[in-house]
Design a protein around this motif. Structure first.
Motif, PDB file in Angstrom:
ATOM      1  N   PRO A 298       8.328  -5.364  55.400  1.00  0.00           N
ATOM      2  CA  PRO A 298       9.379  -4.646  56.113  1.00  0.00           C
ATOM      3  C   PRO A 298       8.991  -3.206  56.453  1.00  0.00           C
ATOM      4  O   PRO A 298       9.272  -2.736  57.542  1.00  0.00           O
ATOM      5  CB  PRO A 298      10.548  -4.680  55.128  1.00  0.00           C
TER       6      PRO A 298
ATOM      7  N   ARG B  20       6.511  -3.245  59.327  1.00  0.00           N
ATOM      8  CA  ARG B  20       7.079  -3.607  60.615  1.00  0.00           C
ATOM      9  C   ARG B  20       7.892  -2.490  61.229  1.00  0.00           C
ATOM     10  O   ARG B  20       8.323  -2.587  62.376  1.00  0.00           O
ATOM     11  CB  ARG B  20       7.981  -4.829  60.482  1.00  0.00           C
ATOM     12  N   LEU B  21       8.099  -1.453  60.445  1.00  0.00           N
ATOM     13  CA  LEU B  21       8.906  -0.334  60.930  1.00  0.00           C
ATOM     14  C   LEU B  21       8.156   0.499  61.959  1.00  0.00           C
ATOM     15  O   LEU B  21       8.771   1.130  62.813  1.00  0.00           O
ATOM     16  CB  LEU B  21       9.276   0.550  59.733  1.00  0.00           C
TER      17      LEU B  21
ATOM     18  N   ALA C 287       8.845  -0.030  65.600  1.00  0.00           N
ATOM     19  CA  ALA C 287      10.242   0.328  65.828  1.00  0.00           C
ATOM     20  C   ALA C 287      10.389   1.840  65.961  1.00  0.00           C
ATOM     21  O   ALA C 287      11.104   2.346  66.820  1.00  0.00           O
ATOM     22  CB  ALA C 287      11.109  -0.198  64.681  1.00  0.00           C
TER      23      ALA C 287
ATOM     24  N   MET D 151      19.811   2.300  61.610  1.00  0.00           N
ATOM     25  CA  MET D 151      19.769   1.036  60.870  1.00  0.00           C
ATOM     26  C   MET D 151      19.650   1.292  59.376  1.00  0.00           C
ATOM     27  O   MET D 151      19.601   0.375  58.593  1.00  0.00           O
ATOM     28  CB  MET D 151      18.578   0.195  61.343  1.00  0.00           C
TER      29      MET D 151
ATOM     30  N   ASP E  15      12.503 -10.127  66.847  1.00  0.00           N
ATOM     31  CA  ASP E  15      11.865  -9.070  66.065  1.00  0.00           C
ATOM     32  C   ASP E  15      12.763  -7.853  65.925  1.00  0.00           C
ATOM     33  O   ASP E  15      12.724  -7.157  64.916  1.00  0.00           O
ATOM     34  CB  ASP E  15      10.527  -8.668  66.687  1.00  0.00           C
ATOM     35  N   ASN E  16      13.574  -7.595  66.959  1.00  0.00           N
ATOM     36  CA  ASN E  16      14.538  -6.504  66.856  1.00  0.00           C
ATOM     37  C   ASN E  16      15.435  -6.731  65.638  1.00  0.00           C
ATOM     38  O   ASN E  16      15.691  -5.839  64.842  1.00  0.00           O
ATOM     39  CB  ASN E  16      15.414  -6.449  68.111  1.00  0.00           C
TER      40      ASN E  16
ATOM     41  N   LEU F 210      14.776  -8.688  63.064  1.00  0.00           N
ATOM     42  CA  LEU F 210      14.012  -8.696  61.817  1.00  0.00           C
ATOM     43  C   LEU F 210      13.716  -7.294  61.313  1.00  0.00           C
ATOM     44  O   LEU F 210      13.657  -7.063  60.108  1.00  0.00           O
ATOM     45  CB  LEU F 210      12.714  -9.485  61.991  1.00  0.00           C
ATOM     46  N   VAL F 211      13.512  -6.356  62.231  1.00  0.00           N
ATOM     47  CA  VAL F 211      13.298  -4.969  61.798  1.00  0.00           C
ATOM     48  C   VAL F 211      14.512  -4.506  61.010  1.00  0.00           C
ATOM     49  O   VAL F 211      14.400  -3.938  59.921  1.00  0.00           O
ATOM     50  CB  VAL F 211      13.051  -4.022  62.985  1.00  0.00           C
TER      51      VAL F 211
END
Lengths: 304, 265, 290
Positions: A173, A176-177, A180, A191, B98-99, B101-102
């Protein structure tokens, strides 16, 4: 597939000429720095100062040899990486608050600060730097002919381990940031995550990797000097990262090998035009090959 | 009913512009509140202050009895207040899935899982706190409930406008908010679709027992879905009542609705 | 006194960089290349001039003309052929492109002028020196300060008092709207890039008589100019002046009291300013995002 090529490398190793072993080893060293840059690039950040950690790692490795007589290659890399990581941790509190060109310029300034300090430090040889004795492997000093090979093996082992760790990290996690943050930091904050903290962590990892690379380069070359912190060194790492693209964790190493080979070849052919070839190549990449520049290209188009 | 969210005396100025003057509102748990007003009246500023993006010059905001005025957006989100945006804020280089999942990854990370040493299969195995299912499944469920399942592999950048809006709202649901602030959820959506979308969103959202505040310019949507209306003008709340009462208020008619005659049904 | 000279030199060197950033929002690494081109052009052409026995007093004009005449084609070529197509890209990508160009130019310079050092001391020595509190001070250095004032003042006048300058200010604020109002933004970008590069070249030309002109001359200047420009504020002309003065003072103090920290201190100030006020000491407001 990557494992296979590594195994091949290990097996063929002893038969490679010394200069080839050197090039591959340096490729591993630079590749490690580029791997760190890959992580930062995924988050949309370009550091113009990774040479700071590269140099720190090298000097740390050299220092433990010069002042404490430690010469084990793995300890050198460990110390290099740790010292770099600690410095990155401290600097990260500042740097993680910036983005874009300011992040780049600040990282540049910090690396130039180190350069400035080292150049005037007599104890570490000032502009000349100092030499570093060949490393030992688990306490064993390899016979002169096998030094390069043992360094190469150690490099391959450490680089593979780092690449694997980074690969795993990219799927967590936290990992994967990064894309983003690059795309929409506001959404990330909304978020419930701290973009600053994620950038800080990424910066520390990148710093550690560069430190390990620096220590490796130090022992491979046998000499350390302040130029390792100069901005042109950071430029080389960025070049490699762009050449490689961010497609996989193996890419930085391939890119580094390519860069090293071109560098050596071009310099050998014509010492006064190798920079130009590099510059032309970089320009071509920027203009025609979005592949390698995929991350940068999708950051955000400039307001014209 | 106790107030889940209580804003008291909020004031905010940007130089010569007063975006909020003594704005106070107590929002009851489980209610659906509509925020109306012309552009620049202070509705988004109100949302920005509640969520911590802006700090009020004066006043306080209490959530479930706790003062949240000085908190940052990520802290406010973690406490249970989420918001959607006027202009959808998506991760443009990632797929719809993926949006999601983030967002779920962040929930995992905040709960202590998914750190540096987590296992790679975390997305398929580790149950997400509050859902009881692994992230991959949860993402599918939320997407399905918003009618976005068919877009799951599409890049967020290329989605049609209405779908982007829905994704933006779906993303806010990921953290299981207790209070949801929707900033113009039906803007950019065609007149025929507005009611449908609003109904779907509220169905999904209300099923979780969420309190909803939504900013809206279409008075019919407001009349139909809001239990209570806060009308903003020039940084102040000029009306705070049930929709039929608020919309009939002459002040509201003059400054918000735009006509002094009775509004059409 | 030393600090003033160094500041003057820094100011001239950094002026072009901040101008280009201010107008085009480009961090221009080729800045160092133009500095070197200016130095080489000045050195080589002045040497030729003097070798032919032409009046030495006119060598100052030769310095200036050489720098301008040689650097201009390079600047125009680069902007028209390469940069022009990159204005819509990310600012970091453009920076890397200018870095690539810098690498190319480093070798082009070597190809044109060779790798041997050029040394022309005449313009420097010719003006002799004057006494300042029983120290002999080279008069040439005053020329540098004068040049700094002329360039700074000239640019300021250009921007604020001429029609073209005012249109340039409009382009700085908003290229899109300027374009919509009929301003040929492309031409202004070309003019700006050329002017900025020429200023860099002139800085190099003025420095040439005081140093040995060798390959790699521009490398240090780039990062030093960055420091000055960042401290004063990217894109701000008064900022460049302030930055130059600050760096000059800081360096003087360091050289006198703590010579070991000389280089360190300049970049430390740069980092400090970036940390505290990233937009420099002269900065503008930022618009709302959501």
């Amino acid at each position: 597939m990557v494992l296979a090529s590594l195994a091949l490398l290990a097996a063929a190793g002893p038969w490679l000429p010394q200069w080839a072993m050197f090039i591959v080893t340096i490729a591993f060293a630079r590749g490690l720095v580029a791997l760190g840059l890959l992580l930062l690039l995924r988050a949309g950040l370009v550091s113009f100062g990774q040479a700071l950690f590269y140099c720190l790692g090298a000097y740390a490795a050299g220092a433990i040899g010069r002042f404490f007589g430690v010469s084990d290659i793995f300890i050198e890399m460990l110390v290099g990486g740790t010292v770099a990581a600690l410095v990155a941790f401290v600097l990260g509190f500042l740097l993680a608050r910036y983005r874009g060109i300011f992040f780049g310029l600040l990282s540049l300034a910090l690396s130039m600060i180190l350069y400035g300090l080292l150049v005037k430090t007599e104890a570490l040889g000032s502009t000349d730097g100092f030499n570093i004795a060949p490393s030992t492997l688990f306490g064993v000093r390899p016979p002169p002919d096998w030094v390069r090979y043992s360094v190469l093996l150690s490099a391959a082992a450490v680089a593979s381990l780092c690449a694997l760790v980074v690969h795993r990290y990219l799927h967590t996690p936290m990992g994967r940031l990064a894309p983003a943050i690059k795309d929409n930091e506001i959404r990330v904050e909304y978020m419930g995550a701290s973009a600053r903290k994620a950038v800080h962590v990424t910066y520390v990892i990148a710093g550690a990797l560069a430190g390990i690379g620096g220590a490796l380069a130090a022992t491979a070359v046998g000499h350390i000097d302040p130029d390792m912190a100069y901005w042109t060194t950071s430029g080389e790492f960025i070049f490699i990262t762009i050449l490689a693209g961010t497609g996989s964790v193996a890419a930085p190493f391939v890119g580094a090998l390519l860069y090293g080979s071109i560098h050596t070849l071009a310099y050998g052919l014509s010492p006064n035009t190798w920079q130009m070839s590099l510059g032309l190549a970089l320009l071509m990449l920027i203009v025609f090959l979005p592949e390698g520049l995929w991350s940068l290209a999708t950051r955000h188009a400039r307001h014209s | 009913m106790p107030a889940i969210l209580d804003a008291r005396g909020l004031c905010k100025r940007f130089g010569a512009v007063t975006a909020a003057q003594e704005v106070s509102a107590a929002i009851e748990k489980d209610s659906v509140v509509g925020l109306i007003g012309t552009n620049g009246a202070g509705k988004t500023t109100f949302i920005n202050m509640i969520t911590g993006y802006l700090k009020p010059d004066a006043g306080s905001i209490t959530y479930e009895g706790r003062d949240i005025t000085p908190l940052a957006p990520r802290e406010v989100t973690r406490l249970g207040i989420c918001r959607s945006f006027q202009i959808p804020q998506l991760y443009s280089s990632l797929s719809v899935r993926d949006n999601m999942l983030v967002g779920l990854g962040i929930v995992l990370a905040n709960a202590g899982h998914g750190g540096f040493f987590s296992r790679g299969r975390i997305w398929e195995t580790r149950p997400v706190p509050g859902y009881g299912e692994p992230a991959a499944r949860v993402a599918e469920h939320i997407l399905a409930r918003f009618g976005l399942a068919e877009y799951r592999d599409r890049n967020a950048q290329v989605l049609p406008g209405g779908v982007r809006k829905l994704l933006d709202i779906a993303l806010t649901m990921v953290a299981r908010p207790r209070v949801l602030l929707l900033d113009e959820p039906t803007s950019g959506v065609s007149a025929q679709e507005k009611f449908g979308i609003m109904q779907m969103v509220l169905d999904v959202v209300r099923a979780e027992g969420t309190t909803v505040l939504f900013v809206e310019h279409d008075m019919e949507v407001v009349s139909r879905f809001a239990q209570r209306v806060l009308a903003f003008y020039d940084g102040r709340i000029i009306a705070d009542a049930k929709p039929e009462v608020a919309l009939a208020d002459p002040e509201v008619r003059r400054h918000v609705v735009g006509r002094l005659k009775a509004a059409h049904a | 006194m030393d600090g003033a000279i160094y500041s003057a030199w820094l100011f001239i060197a950094a002026l072009g960089l901040t101008l280009i950033y201010g107008v085009m929002k480009i961090v221009n690494v080729t800045h160092g290349s133009f500095y070197a081109i200016g130095a080489y052009a000045a050195a080589s052409l002045t040497a030729a001039w003097l070798a032919r026995g032409f009046p030495p007093m006119l060598s100052y004009a030769v310095l200036v003309v050489a720098a301008i005449v040689v650097a201009a084609p390079f600047a125009i070529l680069i902007e028209r052929v390469i940069l022009r197509f990159m204005y819509t890209k990310d600012e970091v990508v453009i920076l890397l492109a200018t870095y690539a160009l810098f690498l190319i130019l480093e070798d082009v310079i070597k190809l044109i002028w060779g790798v041997d050092p050029y040394f022309i001391a005449e313009p420097y020595a010719l003006l002799g020196s004057f006494q300042v509190a029983d120290m002999a001070y080279p008069t040439y250095n005053l020329l540098l300060v004068a040049a700094a004032l002329v360039f700074g003042g000239g640019l300021a006048w250009l921007l604020h008092s001429t029609r073209a300058g005012k249109l340039l200010l409009a382009v700085i604020h908003d290229p899109e709207i300027s374009r919509a109002m009929g301003v040929n933004v492309g031409r202004y970008y070309l003019a700006t890039f050329a002017l900025g590069s020429l200023l860099a070249a002139l800085a190099g030309a003025f420095t040439a008589p005081t140093v040995s002109v060798v390959p790699g001359l521009g490398v240090d200047v780039i990062v030093l100019s960055f420091a000055v420009v960042v401290i004063g504020g990217l894109g701000s002309l008064p900022g460049a002046a302030l930055g130059a003065v600050i760096v000059g003072i800081v360096r003087s103090l360091s050289v006198h009291y703590l010579p070991q920290l000389e280089l360190f201190v300049i970049y430390f100030v740069m980092a400090a300013v970036l940390a505290v006020r990233p937009r420099g000491l002269f900065s503008l407001a930022e618009p709302r995002k959501i």
